[in-house]
Design an enzyme around this catalytic site. Structure first.
Site, mmCIF file in Angstrom:
data_model
loop_
_atom_site.group_PDB
_atom_site.id
_atom_site.type_symbol
_atom_site.label_atom_id
_atom_site.label_comp_id
_atom_site.label_asym_id
_atom_site.label_seq_id
_atom_site.Cartn_x
_atom_site.Cartn_y
_atom_site.Cartn_z
ATOM 1 N N GLU A 176 12.715 -14.025 34.840
ATOM 2 C CA GLU A 176 13.260 -13.889 36.196
ATOM 3 C C GLU A 176 12.248 -14.321 37.250
ATOM 4 O OE1 GLU A 176 15.377 -10.651 39.226
ATOM 5 O OE2 GLU A 176 14.394 -9.938 37.415
ATOM 6 N N LYS A 213 17.247 -15.248 34.554
ATOM 7 C CA LYS A 213 17.855 -14.517 35.662
ATOM 8 C C LYS A 213 17.330 -15.145 36.940
ATOM 9 C CE LYS A 213 18.756 -9.977 37.662
ATOM 10 N NZ LYS A 213 18.808 -8.517 37.435
#
Length: 296
Positions: A176, A213
């Site tokens: 992420e 993500k």
């Protein structure tokens, strides 16, 4: 669910991943948004007890097991706690929800327009614990505040370096590198992120996959090459400060990305709601986010 069933659900499920992983720094704000004021708890244990009550209420709501939530990301203390007398990962799997674990230890100070993850010398022990408790994968967040090529390269490289460590433990990493939605050069930063992630994916050994993500991109479908890449299991989107309505509108025009929302999922829930009101509000949010996740 066994490992293959969890892999199939995350790869192909027509739903989204709930982010229930607020940690120590963000928990008081999350509790206030839920209607629990600071004077209703004292000290970390009571604070985490209050947030676990909220998460338990979410997980045990009938709509959470509707099949529209395919995964959930947990904070370590949530993983170590119980829901209806069962370890939280087990309680999730009983509801058809694949458990993930947040493993980063927060952010370093900004340098070159980014914030890398803090050092995490105890990661191997945490991964072993997570695996023993039945989690499928992990999530770790770093932040990109400007289109600084050197900083973005270092940020994404760190994500892949730790990702390889997680893969070696037998867990599925969610990388992420979040681009701040308020960054004035956000579109340029996202182009740089795309290029660096493609380098990282291409360098992975054959047969290995990671999840990603990412901030919903300013340019629709910018991340389609990542969605289509054979070394990507799934690309999920963070809400990044968007309210649910806006986050869902932005997500719906990005084919193949599904949600992994926290604030946008929980924003209308309040501790003062009775069970009927709570379930209706959560169900409406789940339906809205799931529709946006499968729109493409």
């Amino acid at each position: 669910m066994n490992q293959q069933q969890m892999t199939d659900k995350i790869a192909n499920g027509l739903g989204f991943i709930a982010a229930l992983d607020q940690s120590g720094g963000s928990t008081p704000k999350a509790l206030r948004a839920y209607g629990v004021s600071d004077d209703e708890w004292s000290g970390d244990e009571e604070m985490f007890g209050k947030i676990h009550e909220m998460r338990s209420r979410v997980i045990t709501s009938p709509c959470f097991a509707s099949g529209k939530v395919i995964g959930a990301i947990l904070f370590e203390k949530t993983m170590d706690s119980e829901v209806e007398g069962k370890p939280t990962p087990e309680a999730l799997k009983d509801r058809g929800v694949v458990p993930f674990l947040k493993v980063d230890k927060g952010l370093a100070d900004e340098a070159n327009g980014v914030q890398l993850m803090n050092p995490n010398p105890d990661l191997d022990a945490l991964l072993a614990k997570g695996k023993s408790k039945g989690v499928f994968g992990t999530k770790m967040r770093s932040v990109i505040n400007s289109a600084n090529a050197e900083g973005i390269a270092a940020n994404v490289a760190q994500q892949f370096e730790v990702g390889r460590q997680i893969l070696a433990s037998g867990l599925m990493p969610i990388l992420e590198p979040e681009v701040t939605i308020s960054a004035p050069d956000r579109a340029e930063a996202e182009e740089l992120v795309l290029a660096e992630i493609l380098k990282g994916l291409d360098a992975l050994p054959e047969g290995q996959q990671v999840m990603l993500k990412l901030t919903i991109p300013k340019k629709a479908n910018l991340y389609q090459p990542l969605v289509d890449h054979p070394k990507t299991l799934r690309v999920v989107a963070l809400s990044g400060g968007f309210v649910r309505e806006e986050a869902c509108e932005e997500l719906a025009v990005n084919t193949g990305m599904i949600a992994s929302f926290s604030r946008a999922l929980l924003e209308e829930l309040r501790a003062q709601m009775d069970d009927v009101q709570f379930d209706e509000a959560l169900g409406e949010a789940i339906n809205h986010i799931q529709r946006a996740s499968v729109a493409g």
